[in-house]
Design a protein around this motif. Structure first.
Motif, short mmCIF file in Angstrom:
data_model
loop_
_atom_site.label_atom_id
_atom_site.label_comp_id
_atom_site.label_asym_id
_atom_site.label_seq_id
_atom_site.Cartn_x
_atom_site.Cartn_y
_atom_site.Cartn_z
N ASP A 25 0.83 -1.20 0.00
CA ASP A 25 0.00 0.00 0.00
C ASP A 25 0.87 1.26 0.00
O ASP A 25 0.55 2.24 -0.68
N LEU A 26 1.95 1.23 0.75
CA LEU A 26 2.86 2.38 0.77
C LEU A 26 3.48 2.63 -0.60
O LEU A 26 3.61 3.77 -1.03
N GLN A 27 3.84 1.56 -1.30
CA GLN A 27 4.42 1.72 -2.63
C GLN A 27 3.41 2.32 -3.60
O GLN A 27 3.74 3.22 -4.37
N LYS A 28 2.16 1.83 -3.57
CA LYS A 28 1.13 2.35 -4.47
C LYS A 28 0.86 3.82 -4.19
O LYS A 28 0.76 4.64 -5.12
N ILE A 29 0.72 4.17 -2.93
CA ILE A 29 0.42 5.55 -2.57
C ILE A 29 1.59 6.47 -2.94
O ILE A 29 1.39 7.59 -3.41
N PHE A 34 3.77 10.71 -6.34
CA PHE A 34 4.85 11.13 -7.23
C PHE A 34 4.29 11.65 -8.55
O PHE A 34 4.62 12.75 -8.99
N PHE A 35 3.41 10.87 -9.20
CA PHE A 35 2.88 11.29 -10.48
C PHE A 35 1.94 12.49 -10.35
O PHE A 35 1.93 13.37 -11.21
N PHE A 36 1.16 12.56 -9.28
CA PHE A 36 0.31 13.71 -9.07
C PHE A 36 1.14 14.97 -8.87
O PHE A 36 0.80 16.04 -9.38
#
Length: 61
Positions: A25-29, A34-36
């Protein structure tokens, strides 16, 4: 309240009452943030450039 009880309360709260997110979950968030951030910085750069252009046109008359 004694300092010993205070720090024991902090320890119990930190290790027994808090639910920590899973590594996946930490990696996805992190990737989403980052992209946002990249998208938002490009958007703000474009908006800033547009307003600079607009102000230069208005004051160059």
């Amino acid at each position: 309240m004694e300092k010993n009880n205070f720090f024991l309360g902090i320890y119990n709260e930190f290790f027994h009452c808090i639910t920590w997110p899973k590594w996946e979950d930490l990696q996805k968030i992190t990737i989403i943030v980052f992209f946002f951030s990249i998208f938002f910085s490009i958007f703000l750069y474009g908006a800033d450039s547009f307003f600079i252009f607009l102000i230069k046109k208005l004051f160059s008359l």
